[in-house]
Design a protein around this motif. Structure first.
Motif, PDB file in Angstrom:
ATOM      1  N   ASN A  36       0.806  -1.213   0.000  1.00 38.42           N
ATOM      2  CA  ASN A  36       0.000   0.000   0.000  1.00 38.42           C
ATOM      3  C   ASN A  36       0.840   1.265   0.000  1.00 38.42           C
ATOM      4  O   ASN A  36       0.378   2.304  -0.460  1.00 38.42           O
ATOM      5  N   ARG A  39       1.289   2.094  -3.584  1.00 36.51           N
ATOM      6  CA  ARG A  39       0.003   2.438  -4.194  1.00 36.51           C
ATOM      7  C   ARG A  39      -0.461   3.811  -3.725  1.00 36.51           C
ATOM      8  O   ARG A  39      -1.024   4.578  -4.507  1.00 36.51           O
ATOM      9  N   PHE A  40      -0.239   4.148  -2.455  1.00 40.44           N
ATOM     10  CA  PHE A  40      -0.666   5.449  -1.950  1.00 40.44           C
ATOM     11  C   PHE A  40       0.150   6.583  -2.560  1.00 40.44           C
ATOM     12  O   PHE A  40      -0.376   7.658  -2.808  1.00 40.44           O
ATOM     13  N   GLU A  42       1.357   6.711  -5.578  1.00 38.32           N
ATOM     14  CA  GLU A  42       0.803   6.918  -6.919  1.00 38.32           C
ATOM     15  C   GLU A  42      -0.608   7.499  -6.836  1.00 38.32           C
ATOM     16  O   GLU A  42      -0.982   8.386  -7.596  1.00 38.32           O
ATOM     17  N   HIS A  43      -1.378   7.004  -5.888  1.00 39.76           N
ATOM     18  CA  HIS A  43      -2.777   7.402  -5.732  1.00 39.76           C
ATOM     19  C   HIS A  43      -2.896   8.860  -5.290  1.00 39.76           C
ATOM     20  O   HIS A  43      -3.820   9.568  -5.705  1.00 39.76           O
ATOM     21  N   SER A  44      -1.957   9.312  -4.451  1.00 38.83           N
ATOM     22  CA  SER A  44      -2.054  10.669  -3.910  1.00 38.83           C
ATOM     23  C   SER A  44      -1.809  11.742  -4.964  1.00 38.83           C
ATOM     24  O   SER A  44      -2.136  12.904  -4.734  1.00 38.83           O
ATOM     25  N   HIS A  46      -3.409  11.926  -7.668  1.00 41.00           N
ATOM     26  CA  HIS A  46      -4.707  12.182  -8.302  1.00 41.00           C
ATOM     27  C   HIS A  46      -5.823  12.514  -7.324  1.00 41.00           C
ATOM     28  O   HIS A  46      -6.926  12.825  -7.753  1.00 41.00           O
ATOM     29  N   HIS A  47      -5.551  12.378  -6.024  1.00 36.72           N
ATOM     30  CA  HIS A  47      -6.612  12.571  -5.035  1.00 36.72           C
ATOM     31  C   HIS A  47      -6.146  13.466  -3.894  1.00 36.72           C
ATOM     32  O   HIS A  47      -4.949  13.607  -3.636  1.00 36.72           O
ATOM     33  N   ILE A  52      -7.153  10.461   0.830  1.00 33.11           N
ATOM     34  CA  ILE A  52      -6.119   9.488   1.200  1.00 33.11           C
ATOM     35  C   ILE A  52      -6.241   9.112   2.673  1.00 33.11           C
ATOM     36  O   ILE A  52      -6.192   7.924   3.035  1.00 33.11           O
ATOM     37  N   ASP A  66      -9.111  -1.311  -2.860  1.00 36.70           N
ATOM     38  CA  ASP A  66     -10.147  -0.982  -3.840  1.00 36.70           C
ATOM     39  C   ASP A  66     -11.500  -0.710  -3.187  1.00 36.70           C
ATOM     40  O   ASP A  66     -12.214   0.214  -3.583  1.00 36.70           O
ATOM     41  N   HIS A  69     -11.350   2.697  -1.595  1.00 36.41           N
ATOM     42  CA  HIS A  69     -11.393   3.747  -2.614  1.00 36.41           C
ATOM     43  C   HIS A  69     -12.828   3.995  -3.087  1.00 36.41           C
ATOM     44  O   HIS A  69     -13.267   5.143  -3.183  1.00 36.41           O
ATOM     45  N   LYS A  78     -13.192  13.186  -5.295  1.00 35.14           N
ATOM     46  CA  LYS A  78     -11.761  13.301  -5.461  1.00 35.14           C
ATOM     47  C   LYS A  78     -11.171  14.110  -4.341  1.00 35.14           C
ATOM     48  O   LYS A  78     -10.107  14.046  -3.925  1.00 35.14           O
TER      49      LYS A  78
END
Length: 78
Positions: A36, A39-40, A42-44, A46-47, A52, A66, A69, A78
């Motif tokens: 994670n 993944r976080f 990369e995820h942060s 866009h959000h 987060i 998932d 999310h 978002k």
């Protein structure tokens, strides 16, 4: 005297105690923490931080990445 009786054997000749194996849950938890992080990151990109942080709370409660999310997207977007 039976040969398989460990009680009568001296301690230095007795077979070593077996190590406790990690349960599948413990292994999964460790992998989840390692996976994670990437993944976080990369995820942060866009959000929002609010998104987060809410996801992290849900994951600590036992939800998958998932599932967390999807739930947060319904709540905050978002």
């Amino acid at each position: 005297m039976p040969y398989h009786d460990n009680v009568s054997m001296p301690k230095n000749l007795a077979p070593p105690a077996k190590k406790k194996k990690k349960s599948q849950e413990q292994i999964f938890e460790k992998k989840k923490k390692v996976c994670n992080c990437d993944r976080f990151k990369e995820h942060s990109k866009h959000h929002s931080k609010k998104h987060i942080n809410e996801m992290k709370k849900l994951i600590k409660k036992g939800k998958s990445f998932d599932m967390a999310h999807k739930e947060v997207m319904k709540k905050f977007g978002k």
